[in-house]
Enzyme design. Structure first.
Site, PDB file in Angstrom:
ATOM      1  N   ASN A  70      26.608  11.539  60.583  1.00  0.00           N
ATOM      2  CA  ASN A  70      27.619  12.226  59.787  1.00  0.00           C
ATOM      3  C   ASN A  70      28.679  11.256  59.303  1.00  0.00           C
ATOM      4  O   ASN A  70      29.187  10.437  60.077  1.00  0.00           O
ATOM      5  CB  ASN A  70      28.258  13.362  60.597  1.00  0.00           C
ATOM      6  CG  ASN A  70      27.241  14.420  60.983  1.00  0.00           C
ATOM      7  OD1 ASN A  70      26.857  14.536  62.135  1.00  0.00           O
ATOM      8  ND2 ASN A  70      26.786  15.188  60.014  1.00  0.00           N
TER       9      ASN A  70
ATOM     10  N   HIS B 209      33.041   7.296  59.449  1.00  0.00           N
ATOM     11  CA  HIS B 209      33.574   7.529  58.113  1.00  0.00           C
ATOM     12  C   HIS B 209      33.519   6.226  57.329  1.00  0.00           C
ATOM     13  O   HIS B 209      34.524   5.731  56.818  1.00  0.00           O
ATOM     14  CB  HIS B 209      34.994   8.093  58.195  1.00  0.00           C
ATOM     15  CG  HIS B 209      35.029   9.470  58.792  1.00  0.00           C
ATOM     16  ND1 HIS B 209      34.820  10.616  58.047  1.00  0.00           N
ATOM     17  CD2 HIS B 209      35.192   9.892  60.074  1.00  0.00           C
ATOM     18  CE1 HIS B 209      34.881  11.671  58.832  1.00  0.00           C
ATOM     19  NE2 HIS B 209      35.103  11.264  60.076  1.00  0.00           N
TER      20      HIS B 209
ATOM     21  N   ALA C 185      34.030  20.827  59.124  1.00  0.00           N
ATOM     22  CA  ALA C 185      35.389  20.491  59.565  1.00  0.00           C
ATOM     23  C   ALA C 185      35.421  20.493  61.085  1.00  0.00           C
ATOM     24  O   ALA C 185      35.962  21.398  61.719  1.00  0.00           O
ATOM     25  CB  ALA C 185      36.389  21.484  58.996  1.00  0.00           C
ATOM     26  N   GLY C 186      34.835  19.462  61.691  1.00  0.00           N
ATOM     27  CA  GLY C 186      34.721  19.464  63.142  1.00  0.00           C
ATOM     28  C   GLY C 186      33.716  20.517  63.573  1.00  0.00           C
ATOM     29  O   GLY C 186      32.806  20.880  62.822  1.00  0.00           O
TER      30      GLY C 186
ATOM     31  N   GLU D 239      40.888   8.786  65.282  1.00  0.00           N
ATOM     32  CA  GLU D 239      39.816   8.857  64.293  1.00  0.00           C
ATOM     33  C   GLU D 239      40.465   8.707  62.915  1.00  0.00           C
ATOM     34  O   GLU D 239      40.777   9.665  62.233  1.00  0.00           O
ATOM     35  CB  GLU D 239      39.058  10.178  64.395  1.00  0.00           C
ATOM     36  CG  GLU D 239      37.825  10.208  63.507  1.00  0.00           C
ATOM     37  CD  GLU D 239      37.141  11.557  63.480  1.00  0.00           C
ATOM     38  OE1 GLU D 239      36.046  11.639  62.901  1.00  0.00           O
ATOM     39  OE2 GLU D 239      37.696  12.536  64.023  1.00  0.00           O
TER      40      GLU D 239
ATOM     41  N   ASP E 235      33.457  17.055  68.901  1.00  0.00           N
ATOM     42  CA  ASP E 235      34.273  17.032  67.684  1.00  0.00           C
ATOM     43  C   ASP E 235      34.938  18.396  67.509  1.00  0.00           C
ATOM     44  O   ASP E 235      35.106  18.902  66.399  1.00  0.00           O
ATOM     45  CB  ASP E 235      33.412  16.686  66.463  1.00  0.00           C
ATOM     46  CG  ASP E 235      34.238  16.245  65.257  1.00  0.00           C
ATOM     47  OD1 ASP E 235      35.472  16.111  65.398  1.00  0.00           O
ATOM     48  OD2 ASP E 235      33.653  16.066  64.176  1.00  0.00           O
TER      49      ASP E 235
ATOM     50  N   HIS F   5      38.716  14.639  56.226  1.00  0.00           N
ATOM     51  CA  HIS F   5      39.983  13.907  56.322  1.00  0.00           C
ATOM     52  C   HIS F   5      40.690  13.897  54.966  1.00  0.00           C
ATOM     53  O   HIS F   5      40.056  13.781  53.916  1.00  0.00           O
ATOM     54  CB  HIS F   5      39.740  12.471  56.785  1.00  0.00           C
ATOM     55  CG  HIS F   5      39.279  12.367  58.201  1.00  0.00           C
ATOM     56  ND1 HIS F   5      39.970  11.665  59.167  1.00  0.00           N
ATOM     57  CD2 HIS F   5      38.193  12.882  58.835  1.00  0.00           C
ATOM     58  CE1 HIS F   5      39.328  11.743  60.314  1.00  0.00           C
ATOM     59  NE2 HIS F   5      38.246  12.478  60.130  1.00  0.00           N
TER      60      HIS F   5
END
Length: 396
Positions: free
Chosen positions: A229, A205, A318-319, A140, A284, A152
């Site tokens: 997302n 992303h 965050a996940g 990812e 995730d 990230h």
């Protein structure tokens, strides 16, 4: 823990299923026979014919085990922090107690040396000292759009480097590779190169326009990472990535069904548009799953796990702390489909997406005996990977 009826005759293992979902059909009173980690037969249980075998009264539902294509960590281990085979074994163990029988360890955006270590670990897990349950790897990043970076590290996001990346795509034993990237920033020919090598390419992303996604789909993009997302939204005059994903009938979408990443009404709307047969439940998950700690380190950032919602201190997701069994229960609670559709989103669909539906995602003769047993409340009673019962902490 109460184990489902388990008997052996020579090298054959037998399981009695009060209810059985084989990936397509619902059956009752079935006997599953397993040899060398694979299903040899599934047949109606007969008191007369199988009198020599042990049968328990309540074994719940046996279904194809869950397949998770997006797993950052579990059991206190984050793959980025520990890119080695020992970490992979710990992650599989943590998620197996929640019915996951196969997964893609996911490495989020990181430095080149970490990516190389992760690749070596995956090769080791797929090699002679095989770690059952590891299907391959999900990269990812790092070829993402900083405008949609999420959690990230922007400093580690960088342009695609085909020369460096090509060796990381080669895995033994038909290991699967999934790459999440921002298609609008991919160099010419990069997506086609990945697709030609059998890599599953997913848009994520990304700040791409509808037109850019249309072009990327033609080049080989086949999926969308955590739909809604970290991607450009659907608006009235620019459909964005979300609109392109829902408009395209052939591509696949991962969906984090934890109630935090997407509102249930939005999930239901997406499924009506896309069809449940192209939706995959994903977690995730970070290292909090099967671990329980409230505050964790996530790539140098402090993250908080507040009742299943994982965020950085500034509130960025965050996940997740989601496991696949919880995703299944949530999907049923949110009305995302009936039992058949939800179980298929957790097993058959990801198996088809990764092109392993000839081995996983169904319970059929010749298939891997990778299964989950669920009670009437959709809690996991037990789990098998290749016919091997997975021992959970509660069994000790």
């Amino acid at each position: 823990m109460t184990h489902s009826a388990l008997s052996r005759t020579s090298a054959t293992q037998h399981l009695y299923a009060e209810r059985l979902f084989d990936g397509e059909h619902w059956l009752t009173e079935q006997l599953i026979s397993i040899e060398h980690g694979r299903i040899s037969t599934i047949a109606p249980y007969s008191t007369r014919q199988h009198a020599h075998l042990s049968k328990q009264d309540s074994t719940g539902l046996i279904a194809p085990g869950f397949i998770d294509i997006h797993v950052n960590g579990g059991g206190g281990v984050l793959f980025n922090h520990q890119p080695n085979a020992e970490a992979l074994a710990a992650i599989v163990k943590a998620h197996s107690q929640f019915g996951t029988v196969a997964l893609l360890p996911t490495l989020i955006t990181d430095d080149d040396d970490v990516m190389q270590c992760a690749h070596q670990a995956i090769c080791q897990a797929l090699g002679p000292q095989q770690i059952a349950g590891i299907l391959g790897v999900h990269y990812e990043g790092p070829y993402l759009n900083p405008l949609r970076k999420g959690v990230h590290h922007e400093s580690k996001i960088r342009p695609a480097n085909p020369e460096f990346f090509a060796p990381l795509l080669k895995l033994p034993d038909e290991g699967k590779v999934l790459v999440t990237l921002a298609p609008e920033l991919a160099p010419a020919g990069f997506i086609q190169m990945l697709a030609a090598q059998g890599v599953r390419v997913s848009a994520g992303h990304t700040a791409a326009s509808y037109a850019q996604i249309q072009q990327a789909l033609a080049q080989g993009v086949s999926g969308f990472t955590h739909l809604f997302n970290a991607m450009s939204p659907l608006t009235s005059r620019e459909p964005g990535v979300v609109g392109a994903a829902l408009d395209d009938r052939d591509s696949w979408c991962g969906m984090i069904v934890d109630g935090y990443h997407i509102h249930p009404a939005v999930m239901r709307t997406a499924i009506r548009a896309k069809g449940s047969d192209k939706i995959m439940l994903v977690t995730d998950a970070i290292h909090s799953v099967g671990y329980g700690q409230r505050e964790l380190d996530f790539l140098g950032k402090a993250v908080l796990n507040d009742n299943g919602k994982v965020t950085t201190l500034d509130g960025t997701l965050a996940g997740s702390d989601l496991d696949m069994a919880s995703a299944v229960r949530n999907a049923l609670q949110y009305g995302l489909g009936d039992e058949t559709a939800v179980l298929q989103m957790a097993s058959r669909n990801p198996a088809q997406y990764l092109r392993v539906s000839h081995q996983l995602g169904y319970l059929r003769p010749g298939y891997q005996a990778s299964m989950v047993c669920l009670d009437n409340n959709w809690q996991v009673i037990q789990c098998w990977i290749n016919g091997q019962y997975q021992v959970s902490d509660s069994d000790r």
